[in-house]
Enzyme design. Structure first.
Site, PDB file in Angstrom:
ATOM      1  CB  SER B 164      -0.936  -0.063   1.207  1.00 10.86           C
ATOM      2  OG  SER B 164      -2.002   0.836   1.082  1.00 10.86           O
ATOM      3  CG  ASP B 318      -6.463  -3.364  -3.493  1.00  5.11           C
ATOM      4  OD1 ASP B 318      -7.226  -2.430  -3.179  1.00  5.11           O
ATOM      5  OD2 ASP B 318      -5.317  -3.501  -3.025  1.00  5.11           O
ATOM      6  CG  HIS B 347      -5.704  -2.293   0.187  1.00  5.08           C
ATOM      7  ND1 HIS B 347      -4.758  -2.201  -0.813  1.00  5.08           N
ATOM      8  CD2 HIS B 347      -5.240  -1.500   1.193  1.00  5.08           C
ATOM      9  CE1 HIS B 347      -3.777  -1.385  -0.440  1.00  5.08           C
ATOM     10  NE2 HIS B 347      -4.047  -0.951   0.767  1.00  5.08           N
TER      11      HIS B 347
END
Lengths: 373, 373
Positions: B164, B318, B347
């Site tokens: 991320s 995601d 995610h």
């Protein structure tokens, strides 16, 4: 209906950049017939809600197109989505379209709580604003049933259709009154609200209730909640679309010149004039939608009640009502077809920002109406 | 590393129901070495930010595992995600795993603004709370570069990886210092932040700033913003996962007994103890991540600078960093492989709530480290 006609149709009534809503619509001017009408009203003296309270003089605002024939067998019912009114789906009604008023009598009812029918912001007395009771989809459908049967003496509906919360209402109609619904087209919505979709509702309600001026719903002016309304609008921009729309900037094809133009002049423009209590009322209703309430919680048993020829039409890239959730329900309906709508717009494909989405939907509706039942 | 070893590994450090965070972590007790340490600190006397301000005595907190060898060529750098600390990714470090401290010297730096490195809530003077300057990913990477080169005299990194915002930092490393980065593994993140992901940031920041107690960031106690923090947490629950997770209730497999258990004891529990200014600082940084800033806005030119063998590893479902956005960037990197991670967690697959996600990632990292470069 000819497909060529449909292709020539411009969905001119879709929300567009610079729509008059911004100028004329802020605050109390928004929920008027000037913007959303003309309308008629059906009044129920004392309407007992599923949750127990009674609304006195419940008013259901509605619009109609076309003429009811003598046999009263050419009626179509088309309820609307969250934050919407009867006006918003008129783009699907027109000569040469599937919903042709020269052939059908088309009724567009307004939801309880939408700002035109009885709603938190327009009801006086002990039920106004933060005191408005919780409304269920079944309340709307029972009220619409009285409109259809008592006002118009209609005993069968050739088609019930709707998008999003309109799909929830479509399912409730087909399950609650299966003998009346010949065909059903739930578009971008489910019979039982997905958990994911309920979490979106939570986020939308939090956006409104966290506004410093929320005051438990007893605010003086909806405009004082513009921060919460903008936050609410931006969550919709995020969840109401698809990754593809943002990656490919497909919104440019709809006439928006920049990302800010798109965010302010579509999303903020749409939601900022609305009343937060009205939105909250519809949101709660949306979250709790579940036809399984008719059959003691058994979703399969509920969907098995449906007699209508049903076209289940999710948007392929919908985040809110995911295509797999829609498909699972379609498989529980005896006479159903599954017609996913390819669109980069996700849940908001219904507005026909991409004309091919509009054409796809209109064509499927034409095919469904041509199905013998 | 043997795959069998990896399969036997239990990712026991993933956030779990009833983690101690809730009890001990509220407010000022949260950002401590008791919870996130032990840590070391690297201080830069006067650090000029990309946006122009200078932070005096910038502190980068970091943790290390293993020993730097004499050749100084066994180092791995593993920055962390939004709302995270060095502690959160320790689950991927261990004997028998790809990131094996008996073989590698593994550095886990804390982001500027994460609450442990210099951050809005812990810096005094003219830059505290609402006065904290905007930080860019490039600021973190330039500070980390000084840590790596000045403190440890390391001239090459065998691997830079992260999830991320950690992936954003990984890309910034590989583009800014291509000669130093042998291998790169950006997981669930992109080199240029997708517009969709920026809209999520907007929604998260609005959730915090709309809290009635926000006070432009000059609140007295982070606990007074628990409504905004909860709203923020629930938006994450919505966007950080996938439709499949909710439809199939896959969260039950991770030990949560009910939907409320999952929402309160994972999502709220994670975010409620945090400082809203710290979160806001990281969120702004996340939204504005773009390696194209190194090459006058040309993303392809920036990614073409990468010399590292790169495994691009998005999560298949995601919502935040969609797989197609990651793939498009992978195609611009000369020596890249594309390894999407199949997971119902979207995610948040990185936490290994489903052990097979953890195993998949660990295996790919092992393969990447075995690649000759």
């Amino acid at each position: 209906m000819s497909n060529d006609d449909a292709r020539d149709h411009e969905p001119a009534d879709a929300p567009s950049p610079g729509a008059s809503q911004t100028i004329s619509g802020i605050g109390s001017d928004y929920y008027t017939e000037e913007i959303h009408g003309p309308l008629e009203y059906f009044t129920i003296d004392a309407f007992e809600l599923a949750e127990g309270e009674t609304i006195r003089e419940l008013e259901i605002a509605y619009a109609t197109f076309g003429e009811l024939n003598d046999a009263k067998d050419n009626a179509i019912l088309f309820p609307h989505m969250y934050s919407g009114t009867s006006k918003d789906m008129e783009m699907y009604v027109g000569e040469g379209l599937a919903l042709d008023p020269s052939e059908y009598f088309i009724i567009l009812p307004n939801q309880i709580g939408n700002g035109l029918s009885t709603s938190p912001h327009n009801v006086g007395g002990p039920m106004g604003q933060g005191d408005f009771p919780d409304i269920r989809i079944s309340d709307d459908i029972r009220a619409q049933h009285r409109l259809v049967t008592e006002k118009f003496r209609i005993e069968e509906l050739q088609l019930v259709l709707g998008w999003s919360m309109g799909a929830q209402q479509t399912y409730e109609w087909a399950v609650r009154y299966p003998e009346m619904v010949r065909r059903a087209a739930p578009i971008g919505g489910t019979a039982r609200n997905p958990v994911l979709s309920g979490l979106l509702v939570d986020a939308l309600i939090m956006a409104l209730e966290t506004d410093p001026n929320w005051d438990d719903g007893y605010y003086e002016n909806q405009r004082d909640l513009r921060r919460g309304l903008r936050h609410h609008a931006r969550i919709w921009a995020l969840m109401g679309t698809s990754a593809e729309l943002w990656r490919e900037e497909s919104w440019r094809d709809a006439g928006f010149s920049s990302l800010d133009d798109f965010l302010f002049n579509l999303w903020d423009n749409w939601f900022l004039p609305m009343d937060p209590n009205d939105l909250r009322c519809m949101a709660w209703k949306w979250k709790h939608a579940d036809v399984g309430r008719i059959t003691d919680g058994d979703l399969a048993a509920a969907l098995d009640r449906i007699e209508a020829k049903t076209y289940v039409m999710p948007f392929e890239k919908d985040y809110v009502f995911p295509v797999a959730d829609c498909q699972r329900e379609a498989e529980m309906i005896s006479d159903s077809e599954f017609h996913p709508i390819p669109s980069p717009w996700g849940h908001f494909g219904m507005f026909g920002f991409d004309p091919s989405d509009f054409e796809f939907i209109d064509e499927r509706l034409g095919e469904l109406l041509a199905e013998p039942v």
